[in-house]
Design an enzyme around this catalytic site. Structure first.
Site, PDB file in Angstrom:
ATOM      1  N   GLU A 161      36.997  42.083  43.842  1.00 17.23           N
ATOM      2  CA  GLU A 161      36.011  43.047  43.328  1.00 17.23           C
ATOM      3  C   GLU A 161      35.879  44.277  44.224  1.00 17.23           C
ATOM      4  OE1 GLU A 161      32.392  40.922  42.524  1.00 17.23           O
ATOM      5  OE2 GLU A 161      33.365  39.512  41.159  1.00 17.23           O
ATOM      6  N   GLU A 267      38.925  33.783  35.835  1.00 11.42           N
ATOM      7  CA  GLU A 267      37.534  33.311  35.764  1.00 11.42           C
ATOM      8  C   GLU A 267      37.025  33.365  34.323  1.00 11.42           C
ATOM      9  OE1 GLU A 267      34.963  35.227  38.612  1.00 11.42           O
ATOM     10  OE2 GLU A 267      36.548  35.366  40.132  1.00 11.42           O
TER      11      GLU A 267
END
Length: 353
Positions: A161, A267
């Site tokens: 991220e 994910e």
């Protein structure tokens, strides 16, 4: 009267889903019948899930479902910085060791998650302002954690991220102190620590081929690879809203253009968990040669970080949803081939009568 194509397709679907209904409880199903086995039969490495000590020791159906249905595991929290090095130089591997032992004992491929992330980061790291200090801290953390499991993990999410929605680097202690060079430092250190592990850059909202964030990821990764940074793969978290699965194919294809060896869905969860959305994502990975696998972010809805959106393949009672059974078909082309075979068979018999 000769049945039309719609009737033939309906008959095919009835036969397909009847077969699924007879396959038995998913927590006791044989591995050869699992969704992971069917995914591997299409040339992929895995279809996996997540685990940690808390979830494995919670509802007993969770480990049973994982053992019977999924071929890969990622740790949800136990390998993050706050769990493994809460105080400088004081490492704790109790949770991650438990996770790795469970995965190895049950023959699951392991993806490590995650080494460098702005969140779940101890304050002693986020308060560093000196370049040399932060570089040394990063190198020591990455090296120590990776060597703890050297040779045991298939891949690592090395940086996680690191992009804003406009495709620029996220503001974090790493980017503020080291600029984008922290990416090079992280990957080079990881490669030295475990040369055999696949090294990934991982992020969310990489779900549209035209988004600024995805384009920023692709352009940066191309640049870093050209400069010799050892990035092996891009992970797309793929936390989707309802109806967003249709864009997955274009997004994965765009990510694959960055030049890494691999891409992966890391994910996956989808609001509402419709079979259409899940099959769209499964097909997107099947259709992209560089996509090695899919990791679903949780077993059953009660354990999801998005529990109120019912995003997973198993419901609150740990029963498989329609999306699980449909995903076992694995691709629209596979289903369409069955339609055609059934249709040709029926038509040939009708014409021969």
């Amino acid at each position: 009267m000769i049945p039309n194509i719609t009737q033939l397709k309906t008959a095919a679907l009835v036969m397909l889903f009847a077969g699924q209904a007879l396959s038995g409880p998913v927590e006791s199903r044989q591995a050869s019948e699992s969704i992971d086995a069917k995914f591997k039969a299409h040339g992929k490495k895995y279809l996996g899930n997540i685990a940690d000590q808390g979830t494995l020791n919670g509802n007993p159906k969770t480990p049973a479902i994982i053992k019977a249905n999924f071929g890969q595991l990622s740790p949800e929290n136990s390998m993050k910085w706050d769990a493994t090095e809460p105080s400088q130089g004081q490492f704790s591997f109790a949770g991650s060791d438990y996770f790795v032992e469970f995965a190895e004992t049950n023959g699951k491929l392991i993806r490590g998650h995650t080494l460098v992330w702005h969140s779940q980061l101890p304050s002693w790291v986020s308060s560093i302002t000196d370049k040399t200090t932060l570089t040394d801290v990063m190198k020591n953390h990455i090296t120590t954690v990776m060597k703890q499991y050297k040779g045991k993990l298939y891949a690592w999410d090395v940086v996680n991220e690191i992009f804003e929605e406009d495709g620029t680097l996220r503001d974090s202690v790493f980017s503020r102190v080291l600029g984008e060079d922290f990416v090079r430092i992280a990957f080079e250190t990881a490669r030295e620590a475990d040369p055999e592990a696949k090294l990934y850059i991982n992020d969310y909202n990489l779900d549209s081929a035209t988004s600024a964030k995805l384009q920023g990821m692709v352009s940066h990764v191309k640049k870093w690879i050209a400069a010799g940074v050892p990035i092996d793969g891009i992970g797309s978290q793929t936390h989707l809203g309802a109806g967003a699965g249709a864009a997955a194919s274009g997004a994965l294809n765009a990510l694959a253009s960055a030049g890494t060896e691999e891409v992966a869905v890391t994910e996956l969860d989808i609001a509402g968990a419709t079979s259409t959305d899940y099959v769209d994502v499964v097909n997107a990975c099947l259709d992209q040669p560089k996509c090695v696998g899919i990791t679903v972010w949780g077993v059953a809805d009660p354990d999801s970080w998005r529990a109120d959106e019912s995003p997973l393949l198993f419901d609150a009672s740990y029963n498989p949803k329609e999306a699980y059974n449909v995903s076992q078909l694995l691709s629209r082309q596979h289903a369409f081939d069955l339609y055609l075979k059934l249709g040709n068979l029926l038509l040939s018999r009708l014409h021969s009568d």
